[in-house]
Design a protein around this motif. Structure first.
Motif, mmCIF file in Angstrom:
data_model
loop_
_atom_site.group_PDB
_atom_site.id
_atom_site.type_symbol
_atom_site.label_atom_id
_atom_site.label_comp_id
_atom_site.label_asym_id
_atom_site.label_seq_id
_atom_site.Cartn_x
_atom_site.Cartn_y
_atom_site.Cartn_z
ATOM 1 N N PHE A 1 -6.549 -0.931 -107.328
ATOM 2 C CA PHE A 1 -5.132 -0.745 -107.620
ATOM 3 C C PHE A 1 -4.529 0.248 -106.639
ATOM 4 O O PHE A 1 -5.191 1.186 -106.219
ATOM 5 C CB PHE A 1 -4.947 -0.245 -109.058
ATOM 6 N N ASP A 2 -3.251 0.042 -106.318
ATOM 7 C CA ASP A 2 -2.568 0.965 -105.414
ATOM 8 C C ASP A 2 -1.962 2.126 -106.200
ATOM 9 O O ASP A 2 -2.181 2.252 -107.415
ATOM 10 C CB ASP A 2 -1.515 0.229 -104.575
ATOM 11 N N GLU A 3 -1.193 2.970 -105.499
ATOM 12 C CA GLU A 3 -0.627 4.168 -106.137
ATOM 13 C C GLU A 3 0.358 3.853 -107.266
ATOM 14 O O GLU A 3 0.651 4.705 -108.088
ATOM 15 C CB GLU A 3 0.026 5.084 -105.091
ATOM 16 N N GLU A 4 0.850 2.625 -107.324
ATOM 17 C CA GLU A 4 1.767 2.228 -108.393
ATOM 18 C C GLU A 4 1.059 1.356 -109.432
ATOM 19 O O GLU A 4 1.703 0.662 -110.211
ATOM 20 C CB GLU A 4 2.973 1.526 -107.796
ATOM 21 N N TYR A 5 -0.258 1.383 -109.410
ATOM 22 C CA TYR A 5 -1.113 0.649 -110.343
ATOM 23 C C TYR A 5 -0.927 -0.860 -110.280
ATOM 24 O O TYR A 5 -1.135 -1.565 -111.251
ATOM 25 C CB TYR A 5 -0.937 1.176 -111.770
ATOM 26 N N GLU A 6 -0.532 -1.325 -109.099
ATOM 27 C CA GLU A 6 -0.448 -2.756 -108.844
ATOM 28 C C GLU A 6 -1.791 -3.214 -108.279
ATOM 29 O O GLU A 6 -2.413 -2.504 -107.482
ATOM 30 C CB GLU A 6 0.667 -3.068 -107.840
ATOM 31 N N ALA A 7 -2.245 -4.385 -108.683
ATOM 32 C CA ALA A 7 -3.525 -4.906 -108.184
ATOM 33 C C ALA A 7 -3.461 -5.134 -106.678
ATOM 34 O O ALA A 7 -2.470 -5.630 -106.155
ATOM 35 C CB ALA A 7 -3.868 -6.211 -108.887
ATOM 36 N N VAL A 8 -4.510 -4.736 -105.984
ATOM 37 C CA VAL A 8 -4.625 -4.933 -104.545
ATOM 38 C C VAL A 8 -5.523 -6.142 -104.308
ATOM 39 O O VAL A 8 -6.624 -6.217 -104.855
ATOM 40 C CB VAL A 8 -5.248 -3.682 -103.865
ATOM 41 N N LYS A 9 -5.040 -7.083 -103.522
ATOM 42 C CA LYS A 9 -5.836 -8.265 -103.206
ATOM 43 C C LYS A 9 -6.659 -7.980 -101.955
ATOM 44 O O LYS A 9 -6.177 -7.365 -101.009
ATOM 45 C CB LYS A 9 -4.934 -9.469 -102.958
ATOM 46 N N PHE A 10 -7.908 -8.406 -101.983
ATOM 47 C CA PHE A 10 -8.771 -8.233 -100.828
ATOM 48 C C PHE A 10 -9.810 -9.334 -100.807
ATOM 49 O O PHE A 10 -10.053 -9.987 -101.812
ATOM 50 C CB PHE A 10 -9.432 -6.844 -100.825
ATOM 51 N N ASN A 11 -10.395 -9.542 -99.645
ATOM 52 C CA ASN A 11 -11.409 -10.577 -99.471
ATOM 53 C C ASN A 11 -12.784 -9.940 -99.408
ATOM 54 O O ASN A 11 -12.971 -8.923 -98.736
ATOM 55 C CB ASN A 11 -11.179 -11.360 -98.176
ATOM 56 N N ILE A 12 -13.721 -10.542 -100.088
ATOM 57 C CA ILE A 12 -15.113 -10.121 -100.008
ATOM 58 C C ILE A 12 -15.832 -11.129 -99.126
ATOM 59 O O ILE A 12 -15.739 -12.335 -99.352
ATOM 60 C CB ILE A 12 -15.762 -10.073 -101.402
ATOM 61 N N ILE A 13 -16.523 -10.622 -98.116
ATOM 62 C CA ILE A 13 -17.285 -11.484 -97.231
ATOM 63 C C ILE A 13 -18.754 -11.342 -97.604
ATOM 64 O O ILE A 13 -19.344 -10.273 -97.413
ATOM 65 C CB ILE A 13 -17.047 -11.109 -95.751
ATOM 66 N N ASN A 14 -19.317 -12.383 -98.181
ATOM 67 C CA ASN A 14 -20.735 -12.377 -98.567
ATOM 68 C C ASN A 14 -21.585 -12.802 -97.382
ATOM 69 O O ASN A 14 -21.089 -13.377 -96.414
ATOM 70 C CB ASN A 14 -20.963 -13.294 -99.767
ATOM 71 N N GLY A 15 -22.856 -12.527 -97.458
ATOM 72 C CA GLY A 15 -23.750 -12.863 -96.346
ATOM 73 C C GLY A 15 -25.106 -13.293 -96.840
ATOM 74 O O GLY A 15 -25.310 -13.581 -98.017
ATOM 75 N N SER A 16 -26.042 -13.307 -95.923
ATOM 76 C CA SER A 16 -27.407 -13.708 -96.247
ATOM 77 C C SER A 16 -28.351 -13.128 -95.204
ATOM 78 O O SER A 16 -27.922 -12.640 -94.167
ATOM 79 C CB SER A 16 -27.528 -15.235 -96.275
ATOM 80 N N ILE A 17 -29.623 -13.183 -95.539
ATOM 81 C CA ILE A 17 -30.653 -12.886 -94.548
ATOM 82 C C ILE A 17 -31.413 -14.183 -94.304
ATOM 83 O O ILE A 17 -31.481 -15.045 -95.180
ATOM 84 C CB ILE A 17 -31.615 -11.766 -94.994
ATOM 85 N N ILE A 18 -31.979 -14.304 -93.115
ATOM 86 C CA ILE A 18 -32.786 -15.470 -92.785
ATOM 87 C C ILE A 18 -34.189 -14.986 -92.467
ATOM 88 O O ILE A 18 -34.361 -14.121 -91.599
ATOM 89 C CB ILE A 18 -32.192 -16.256 -91.598
ATOM 90 N N VAL A 19 -35.143 -15.528 -93.180
ATOM 91 C CA VAL A 19 -36.554 -15.192 -92.951
ATOM 92 C C VAL A 19 -37.159 -16.314 -92.125
ATOM 93 O O VAL A 19 -37.090 -17.478 -92.501
ATOM 94 C CB VAL A 19 -37.312 -15.033 -94.311
ATOM 95 N N ASN A 20 -37.704 -15.957 -90.978
ATOM 96 C CA ASN A 20 -38.329 -16.951 -90.068
ATOM 97 C C ASN A 20 -39.827 -16.989 -90.232
ATOM 98 O O ASN A 20 -40.481 -16.059 -90.445
ATOM 99 C CB ASN A 20 -37.995 -16.650 -88.607
#
Length: 102
Positions: A83-102
């Protein structure tokens, strides 16, 4: 802000969670345990003015030496919003990832 961290415990172990630079002015509370499904939280009494795009959290994992070859996802979800200073919801993107086991 409350984030939930999920990963395959058969393939890796979460060792450490740090607050990212974008959240440096917030109070950070790391997970009590580092199991899949653990939470990381940030709070503040007064919202800083200079928060912009950037890293929120840095996750450190150890890969299980017996993990089978393949890709293993690491996902983060917002359990409780920001939430911002006026208690409004802040929209944001979450970037998920992974690991690769070879």
């Amino acid at each position: 802000l409350l984030l939930k961290i999920n990963y395959d415990e058969n393939a890796m172990t979460l060792k450490k969670v740090e607050s990212g630079l974008a959240m440096s002015e917030y109070t950070f509370t790391g997970p009590k345990n580092f199991k899949s499904g653990c939470n990381a939280a940030w709070s503040t009494v007064e919202v800083p003015e200079n928060v912009t795009n950037g890293e929120v959290a840095i996750l450190y994992f150890d890969v299980n030496p017996r993990a089978e070859k393949g890709a293993y996802e690491i996902s983060v979800s917002c359990y409780d919003g920001a939430f911002d200073e006026e208690y409004e919801a802040v929209k944001f993107n979450i970037i998920n990832g992974s690991i690769i086991v070879n």
